[in-house]
Design an enzyme around this catalytic site. Structure first.
Site, PDB file in Angstrom:
ATOM      1  N   ASP A   1       1.829  52.805  51.975  1.00  0.00           N
ATOM      2  CA  ASP A   1       1.528  51.428  51.614  1.00  0.00           C
ATOM      3  C   ASP A   1       0.324  50.905  52.401  1.00  0.00           C
ATOM      4  OD1 ASP A   1       2.396  48.765  50.385  1.00  0.00           O
ATOM      5  OD2 ASP A   1       2.476  48.291  52.529  1.00  0.00           O
TER       6      ASP A   1
ATOM      7  N   GLU B   1      -2.146  53.841  48.969  1.00  0.00           N
ATOM      8  CA  GLU B   1      -2.434  52.600  48.269  1.00  0.00           C
ATOM      9  C   GLU B   1      -3.606  51.979  49.019  1.00  0.00           C
ATOM     10  OE1 GLU B   1      -0.878  48.119  47.340  1.00  0.00           O
ATOM     11  OE2 GLU B   1      -0.380  49.167  49.175  1.00  0.00           O
TER      12      GLU B   1
END
Length: 609
Positions: free
Chosen positions: A266, A299
């Site tokens: 993330d 990401e």
């Protein structure tokens, strides 16, 4: 004592928390603190002194096996274990000693799928089924296989406070979230997926900790640093050996003990590190050294190809494709959508170049800078494309999906789906997307007291540039009903337009898997462009491979188009392989095809002389 148990073994020294010893009759409890002068461990209600060790370690080997409950005492202060492998009563409660060798894997020889074979399906365990558990999700896996999915992308399961949430506020990173099930239930889910040929990826958050239940600083403030800050709080100090081991050891646990096939990292742009070796590079190096084809995905909105070519990650979630599709269909220009113009030419540029921004000025208020680099050296599988994901749905005021937008027709939605699933880039679907689910996916959380109100207000500030957060009746993230509204309605899946959309997804994923041209995964066979119909532009995408030619046409105008009459820079293949609004298993001649607004078609032909 085995070689792995030798005191000098650095990896064992980094295994803080409770570690069941061989034989299962004893557990070593180990903690590290720069604050405590004395430390004890409370096991099943009994308090035992831990012996101090060099370097701030405390240790005790005690006659307790799996299932024992414990917590640590630092100079008399009782605290949860931030290295706990399971916390059955939440992140503020006792931890449980876990035996990772007790689960019998039925498919130990599974070696995963290469990224080029992955069709990702992102799911949130709590809302994927009515029950919201690993075991319930496991029962749905055959339907995903039937759909054509090859890889599960689980949203974070590391323990976070409360009974519900997205999981991005995790604080006990080694402990699976108890309301979803026990550790062995998660293992059973992964094992069942492998039995069906599905890889399983986990979303992990290594850029920040949640605000509630993070006890690391109680043991030592040096886990965090003021040198870096994130949008979610104090920066992690990856240069501190224990924080670094916390992250790398956590990745190893998910990949080895739970046998996940890969991790989605993330917000890697927020993983700031001034160490000699960046934490991302070490994660990539250690992950790939484990073997079995493990994959790491970032990401990252920065459009930096060196994340793959130099750092060693395998792929990147690419925002630009989603944003251009969204702006094309909705004409939104708020917030970060202001950096995109939409339309056939902009979409063609993204497809040809991999992403839009490769050094251009990113003129979005508060973020003005030159963004991105050319992606020439990246092959198609390294680009993860989507038209929906948890962020792009859930970060909207109402959690509305793309097809819920008032101006987006189902024909346009299915046209966008046709584009996504026919490209050689790695596609990602968000749960329920395949049947145009009626259920939204709003943001939800379960924080206690004042923190809950602060989260609600902070979210409204974070997305203040989207007018919906000030003009619409935004669901309260803390309300149980907001969470309940996100549960998928599986009963609608085969009905009406839902069923029609599902049939299209099944057909497209079969073509992606079986068509000799569409199953190629190289960008060198691909080019895209726009054609002016006189009433607007249509997008074309063309594949030219040794196995044949395929052309996709997507009508982005507001009038019907006759493809055979378009002035394209190449002859069109003669056969309609698939029409997004037509009979899926009935190929037809090109001369019979009319594309109404939003519709797409795939055309097939042999290799041209």
């Amino acid at each position: 004592m085995t070689s792995s148990e030798q005191p000098g073994n650095s990896r064992q020294r980094s295994r803080l928390g409770a570690q069941l010893l061989p034989g299962g009759q004893e557990t070593r409890f180990r903690a590290w603190s720069t604050r405590a002068q004395q430390m004890c461990v409370c096991v099943n209600g009994e308090v035992f002194k831990m012996e101090p060790q060099p370097g701030g370690y405390f240790e005790a080997v005690l006659p307790f096996g799996a299932g024992a409950r414990y917590r640590f005492e630092l100079d008399g202060q009782t605290l949860p274990d931030p290295y706990a492998r399971f916390m059955p009563h939440g992140v503020h409660g006792d931890a449980e000693v876990v035996n990772f060798t007790d689960f019998t894997w039925q498919h130990p020889d599974w070696t995963g799928r290469p990224l080029a074979e992955c069709v990702f399906y992102e799911l949130h365990v709590g809302t994927f089924t009515p029950e919201g558990t690993y075991r319930a999700a496991m029962e749905r896996l055959p339907q995903l296989v039937e759909l054509g999915v090859t890889a599960i992308q689980m949203m974070p399961v590391a323990a976070f406070p409360g009974e519900r949430g997205w999981g991005y506020d995790g604080v006990a990173m080694f402990a699976p979230f108890a309301p979803y099930g026990r550790p062995e239930d998660l293992m059973a889910f992964v094992d069942a997926a492998h039995s069906l040929g599905l890889s399983v990826f986990l979303d992990v958050v290594y850029n920040h900790f949640g605000p509630d239940g993070n006890y690391l600083t109680s043991y030592s403030p040096s886990y965090f640093t003021d040198r870096f800050h994130t949008a979610w709080g104090q920066g992690l100090d990856y240069a501190e050996p224990h924080m670094r081991r916390y992250i790398t050891g956590n990745a190893r646990m998910w990949l080895q003990d739970y046998r996940f096939d890969g991790l989605r990292l993330d917000a890697t742009a927020s993983m700031q590190d001034d160490s000699e070796e960046h934490i991302l590079r070490e994660l990539a190096r250690e992950t790939h050294a484990l073997g079995s084809g493990h994959i790491l995905l970032a990401e990252d909105h920065r459009n930096l190809p060196e994340l793959v070519t130099e750092t060693g990650l395998d792929g990147i979630w690419v925002d630009d494709f989603h944003h251009e599709v969204r702006v094309t269909l909705t004409e939104e220009q708020e917030g970060y959508y202001g950096g995109f113009r939409g339309g056939a030419r902009e979409l063609a540029q993204v497809i040809n170049r991999g992403w839009k921004y490769e050094g251009q000025f990113w003129n979005v208020t508060g973020e003005e800078h030159n963004r991105g680099k050319p992606a020439t050296d990246l092959e198609a599988p390294s680009f993860v494309y989507c038209i929906q994901n948890h962020d792009q749905v859930g970060n909207r005021a109402l959690g509305d999906r793309l097809h819920h937008f008032e101006s987006v027709t189902l024909a346009e939605y299915r046209g966008a789906s046709t584009l996504l699933l026919s490209l050689p880039m790695t596609p990602l679907l968000f749960q329920g997307q395949e049947w145009a689910a009626s259920t939204p996916f709003p943001f939800f959380s379960d924080h206690a007291g004042e923190l809950g109100q602060m989260v609600t207000e902070g979210r409204q500030r974070e997305f203040a540039y989207f007018s919906g957060f000030s003009t619409l009746n935004v669901p309260d993230p803390q309300a149980a009903g907001t969470f309940e509204s996100a549960r998928l309605n599986w009963a609608e899946r085969e009905q009406g337009e839902h069923g029609r959309t599902l049939a299209l997804y099944r057909h497209l994923l079969r073509l992606r898997r079986e068509d000799p041209v569409l199953r190629e995964r190289s960008r060198r066979f691909l080019r895209a462009g726009a054609v002016d119909s006189g009433a607007g532009e249509a997008l074309w995408v063309r594949w030219e491979t040794p196995q044949g030619v395929r052309t996709l046409l997507w009508n982005l105008t507001h009038t019907p188009l006759t493809p055979a009459l378009l002035a394209l820079p190449f002859p069109l293949p003669p056969q309609v392989l698939m029409h997004s609004e037509g009979e899926l298993n009935a190929p037809s001649p090109l001369d019979d095809l009319t594309l109404r607004p939003g519709e797409a078609a795939l055309l097939a032909g042999p290799v041209e002389a």
